[in-house]
Scaffold this active site. Structure first.
Site, PDB file in Angstrom:
ATOM      1  N   CYS A  97      50.892  27.886 -63.427  1.00 53.40           N
ATOM      2  CA  CYS A  97      51.851  27.781 -64.039  1.00 53.40           C
ATOM      3  C   CYS A  97      52.769  26.660 -64.430  1.00 53.40           C
ATOM      4  O   CYS A  97      53.140  26.497 -65.316  1.00 53.40           O
ATOM      5  CB  CYS A  97      53.039  28.610 -63.197  1.00 53.40           C
ATOM      6  N   MET A  98      52.548  25.431 -63.664  1.00 48.18           N
ATOM      7  CA  MET A  98      53.320  24.154 -63.936  1.00 48.18           C
ATOM      8  C   MET A  98      52.462  23.046 -64.109  1.00 48.18           C
ATOM      9  O   MET A  98      52.897  22.106 -64.312  1.00 48.18           O
ATOM     10  CB  MET A  98      54.261  24.047 -62.572  1.00 48.18           C
TER      11      MET A  98
ATOM     12  N   GLY B   6      58.536  28.163 -62.587  1.00 46.32           N
ATOM     13  CA  GLY B   6      58.467  29.724 -62.201  1.00 46.32           C
ATOM     14  C   GLY B   6      58.637  30.058 -60.752  1.00 46.32           C
ATOM     15  O   GLY B   6      59.459  30.692 -60.448  1.00 46.32           O
ATOM     16  N   GLN B   7      58.071  29.296 -60.000  1.00 44.55           N
ATOM     17  CA  GLN B   7      58.132  29.582 -58.622  1.00 44.55           C
ATOM     18  C   GLN B   7      59.223  29.018 -57.902  1.00 44.55           C
ATOM     19  O   GLN B   7      59.572  28.004 -58.208  1.00 44.55           O
ATOM     20  CB  GLN B   7      56.883  29.653 -57.727  1.00 44.55           C
TER      21      GLN B   7
ATOM     22  N   MET C  67      56.802  29.161 -69.477  1.00 47.19           N
ATOM     23  CA  MET C  67      55.327  29.411 -69.584  1.00 47.19           C
ATOM     24  C   MET C  67      54.831  29.588 -71.016  1.00 47.19           C
ATOM     25  O   MET C  67      53.523  29.306 -71.244  1.00 47.19           O
ATOM     26  CB  MET C  67      54.900  30.816 -68.907  1.00 47.19           C
TER      27      MET C  67
ATOM     28  N   LYS D  24      67.088  40.655 -58.754  1.00 41.85           N
ATOM     29  CA  LYS D  24      66.346  40.528 -57.734  1.00 41.85           C
ATOM     30  C   LYS D  24      67.013  39.914 -56.290  1.00 41.85           C
ATOM     31  O   LYS D  24      66.592  40.246 -55.366  1.00 41.85           O
ATOM     32  CB  LYS D  24      64.899  39.784 -58.338  1.00 41.85           C
TER      33      LYS D  24
END
Lengths: 767, 123
Positions: free
Chosen positions: A169-170, A377-378, A340, A80
């Protein structure tokens, strides 16, 4: 017929030119151009690993990319990151403000857009009060943008109606760290990988979701044959290829396994007496309140969590549980990773606590290679949202809305009146959209995120976003997305490489992203728009005189300098990270209290370089959990009983559905699906089902299959693979034409308010 | 002024057309595939070799070196394809261009990435 020599030459040139035009020439969305005018230092746009990247610019376009060899990722990227440049040049870049007029989006000017937006927000505030407006931000926004909006809403307007997608997510990881250690964020670093001898990886498909970190772990294993890797996951993913042991279990039963590992550690006397006696408190909940208990009571609590009990509940073989416990406790240094699989659960905070418990109980913490490391995640959930305090219960840098002392500190710092910050935490992500549905929130600004695809139990929230009696503004780099299509007003935003600012990734490394190219057409950096919004809104609220004091920022560096000051003398202290320093550095890890401080690799240990130990706990000789002052600078081992998911499989819905990522794509695919190569490699959604279940259902690969939960159904192509355990199916979350979140459940963790994306019950039939 | 018969002109024009096409279209197009066709269906052997190697373990998929079957298709990647992750090694190769080392694949097998030439410990 003859032709002259002049004619021959003329016609020859024309034929050559015509044949060139007719053929496919190199496309402008290259990633590997031979010629680059300049390389601009930045950070990858995607996951929370936070790889350093250089964007190669030629003639005003990004035409190449390369990894930063001087950063932690040593120049490596995943596929990516390798294909970043094409995301800038997609045909559906949002270029102009667009107003939704009866379902048709019409271009308007920025002046019209901002006048309308501020009119709507001001009207709502005047008629219905300050809690009738809200902002939903993102772990992909720059830290300066999130800090600014947090200040605007909590300090300027006096409402805590501001939350962000890291709630999805966190949040469980954040509350897990705070409840165990007193402060959020990992204490270790990627550097620990090089020193670790045992990796316990649970609820994480690192090979696809954090590939460059996976690379370092593999490299470590190749170099040292003593290294053991335990992969605990109901799916035997690509990550398991390097595992010495794969622990499979029924989804949602891992709390029993984690307690059983602690049981083995205690029974076999593998725990650290030094930690038990000097660095820990033991806590449980009695009548809704935390209560301290003794180590002996903790041991008694663990009595029922035998490996046999855990095997019965989880179907994970007891011998695997015993082996894992022994490897964990007895290795020279053990490092845990999770993401996650633990966080997106109604018992996510408890799952986080139980992993920390294992490290604290064994003393596998606070030294090189030994640490409990939550993977983010981000790219900026840590630096931008958790740390700036954008979440509805937080204030900047470890402060809490509910804490009167913290509110007073921020009121003083921001120069606002005492009592201005509302004392009650605001609604969290799911509840913001529930309130928007009901019309209690009448004006909502969503920036840099895609809730129209990413919210769990999606259908009712999409309906609410579409409703005409509320006002929805969406800032995004693309239009349409599954959220902008529902908006009343779309604002075009600058993307990665088109604006400057800061990201903070998983290992507390703050990194500066330099602007490399101009955004297209009328797209603007979000901070620009936010500044204009603040000025115009306050003018409409007759508060113009306050604006100069509160929002005296001209550049993102101005905001960054205020952020540094807000962090001063806190556990986050990054006063030493001047912009000039950040421009040269390859990220710096906080705390970094002074300009000559190199940054902190490991927290809570004076021996390994945390200068804040001496500052906050002068009596400590080495280890101090100085964030937990109320507990005497000791970390907490929590007595968390086993509780399964809210919606396990049952007779009517006999399969568990779990969702997640593939390596080609990131989150809701708004960027990666624009890249032809990534799209070609992974073009469509599918349902992953194991061969035994497939045979029982008469399903083959490529068959159309209908998945139904209590909330919705979807038709997908089957992929029969021996990856998920029996009774489990997996669907990737990336595809806007297959909204898998119409099936997931929006029940959330009572402590973190993070939804249980990972587990809900479905039935499957051939379509 | 010299004049040329049309027959000769047509031969010259055709030669120009063929030559120009050959020069500009130095990379072939991939045969048409459907969206859901995976590389392994036709390239199973290469995929197995790739899977067993470092790029396979690290999920550096076919698209990184070869582009998409529809767009930017590259059967034989040049050194700039490798620069994304291996900048220093690419710079090394560029220094040795005069010695005839034009791509990484002079030494490295395309899919397994093992080196062909030097013995253990070689540089």
């Amino acid at each position: 017929m003859d032709i002259t020599r002049r004619q021959l030459l003329k016609y020859s040139a024309a034929i050559a030119a015509a044949s060139a035009i007719g053929l496919e020439l190199p496309l402008p969305d290259k990633v590997d151009a031979a010629h680059v005018e300049k390389w601009v230092k930045t950070v990858c746009r995607y996951c929370g690993a936070g790889c350093g990247v250089y964007a190669g610019v030629d003639k005003g376009r990004v035409v190449a990319v390369k990894g930063d060899k001087d950063n932690w990722n040593k120049g490596f990227l995943c596929i990516k990151g390798y294909y970043l440049p094409p995301i800038l040049y997609s045909a559906d870049r949002a270029k102009y403000p667009m107003l939704n007029k009866g379902g048709k989006f019409v271009r308007i000017s920025w002046k019209e857009a901002m006048d309308l937006m501020t009119e709507k927000f001001a009207d709502s505030i005047k008629k219905h009060g300050v809690h009738s407006v809200a902002f939903y931000g993102s772990g992909q926004a720059y830290s300066e943008e999130s800090y600014f909006m947090n200040k605007l809403f909590k300090g300027g307007l006096g409402t805590n109606n501001i939350d962000g997608n890291p709630r999805l997510c966190m949040a469980s990881a954040a509350v897990g760290y705070v409840s165990t250690f007193g402060k959020d964020e990992p204490m270790g670093a990627y550097d620990d990988i090089y020193h670790s001898e045992c990796f316990f990886i649970i609820g994480s498909n690192m090979a696809e979701c954090h590939p460059v970190i996976f690379r370092i772990i593999n490299e470590r294993k190749q170099k040292d044959k003593n290294v053991k890797i335990i992969m605990a996951d109901p799916r035997k993913t690509l990550s398991a290829r390097i595992a010495d042991m794969h622990m499979s279990f029924i989804p949602g039963t891992d709390l029993a396994i984690l307690n059983a590992m602690a049981h083995v550690i205690v029974k076999e006397n593998l725990y650290s007496k030094e930690y038990v006696n000097h660095h820990l408190v033991f806590k449980t909940v009695k009548g809704d309140k935390p209560a301290k208990v003794s180590f002996e009571e903790y041991v008694k609590f663990l009595d029922e969590y035998t490996p046999e009990m855990a095997e019965k509940v989880s179907k994970c073989p007891k011998d695997d549980i015993i082996k894992a416990a022994r490897w964990f406790a007895q290795s020279r240094a053990t490092m845990s990773f999770w993401t996650m699989g633990l966080n997106q659960r109604t018992r996510g905070v408890w799952a986080n606590n139980l992993v920390h418990n294992l490290h604290l109980l064994t003393g596998q913490i606070n030294r090189p290679g030994a640490t409990s490391f939550s993977l983010t995640g981000q790219p900026n959930a840590c630096g931008g949202v958790r740390d700036t305090g954008l979440l509805s219960h937080l204030l900047p840098y470890g402060r809490l809305v509910a804490n009167e002392g913290h509110r007073e500190e921020m009121e003083k710092f921001w120069g606002i009146s005492k009592g201005k910050i509302h004392p009650k935490p605001g609604p969290t992500a799911v509840d913001i959209f529930r309130s928007f549905n009901k019309g209690d929130i009448k004006a909502l600004w969503v920036a840099c995120t895609n809730p129209g695809q990413s919210l769990p139990n999606l259908a009712p929230y999409r309906k609410g976003m579409e409703a005409k009696d509320t006002f929805l503004v969406v800032s995004d780099t693309y239009h349409p997305t599954r959220t902008t299509e529902l908006a009343d007003l779309v604002l075009p935003a600058a993307l990665w490489a088109e604006k400057d600012g800061t990201y903070g990734q998983s290992e507390r490394r703050y990194q500066y992203l330099e602007k490399a190219v101009q955004p297209p057409a009328e797209a603007r950096p979000d901070l620009d728009v936010m500044l204009e919004f603040a000025h115009k809104l306050f003018s409409k609220l007759d508060r113009t005189d306050e604006v100069k004091k509160l929002f005296n920022f001209k550049t993102s560096e101005d905001v960054w300098n205020e952020m540094r000051l807000a962090s001063k003398n806190t556990a986050y202290d990054f006063m030493g990270m001047t912009r000039a320093r950040m421009k040269k550095a390859h990220g710096i890890q906080w705390p970094c209290p002074t300009e000559d401080h190199p940054g902190t690799v490991r927290r809570y240990t004076a021996k390994y370089g945390d200068v804040l130990v001496k500052k906050f706990d002068p009596a400590a000789s080495d280890v101090s959990f100085y964030g937990a002052k109320a507990d005497g600078n000791r970390a907490a081992i929590w007595l968390r009983p086993y509780k399964g998911p809210v919606e396990p499989a049952d007779a009517e819905y006999p399969f568990v559905l779990t969702t997640g990522r593939q390596i080609e794509h990131w989150h809701t695919g708004t960027m990666t699906l624009k890249v032809p190569e990534l799209k070609r490699s992974a073009p469509n959604a599918y349902v992953e089902i194991n061969p035994r279940d497939a045979q029982n259902l008469g399903i083959k690969s490529r068959d159309k299959v209908k998945l139904t939960s209590r909330r919705g159904s979807i038709i997908l192509e089957a992929k029969v693979m021996d990856v998920p355990r029996d009774g489990l199916v997996f669907v990737p979350m990336h595809y806007p034409d297959k909204l898998i979140n119409q099936l997931t459940i929006d029940a959330y963790d009572a402590m973190s308010k993070q939804p249980e994306f990972k587990i809900c019950a479905v039935k499957i039939e051939k379509a | 002024m010299k004049r040329f018969p049309m027959k000769i002109c047509l031969i010259v024009f055709s030669l120009i057309l063929i030559t120009t096409s050959a020069v500009i279209a130095k990379e072939k197009k991939h045969i048409k595939t459907s969206e859901d066709q995976e590389c392994s269906e036709c390239h199973g052997a290469q995929m197995q070799v790739w899977q067993d190697g470092k790029h396979g373990l690290m999920n550096v998929k076919c698209i990184v070196c070869h582009g998409s079957t529809d767009k930017n298709f590259t059967p034989k990647p040049d050194i700039y394809k490798c620069r994304g992750c291996h900048e220093e090694k690419v710079a090394d190769v560029k220094k040795n261009l005069s010695k005839g080392i034009k791509t990484c694949f002079i030494c490295h097998d395309h899919h397994s990435l093992t080196t062909k030439f030097h013995a253990k410990g070689g540089k």
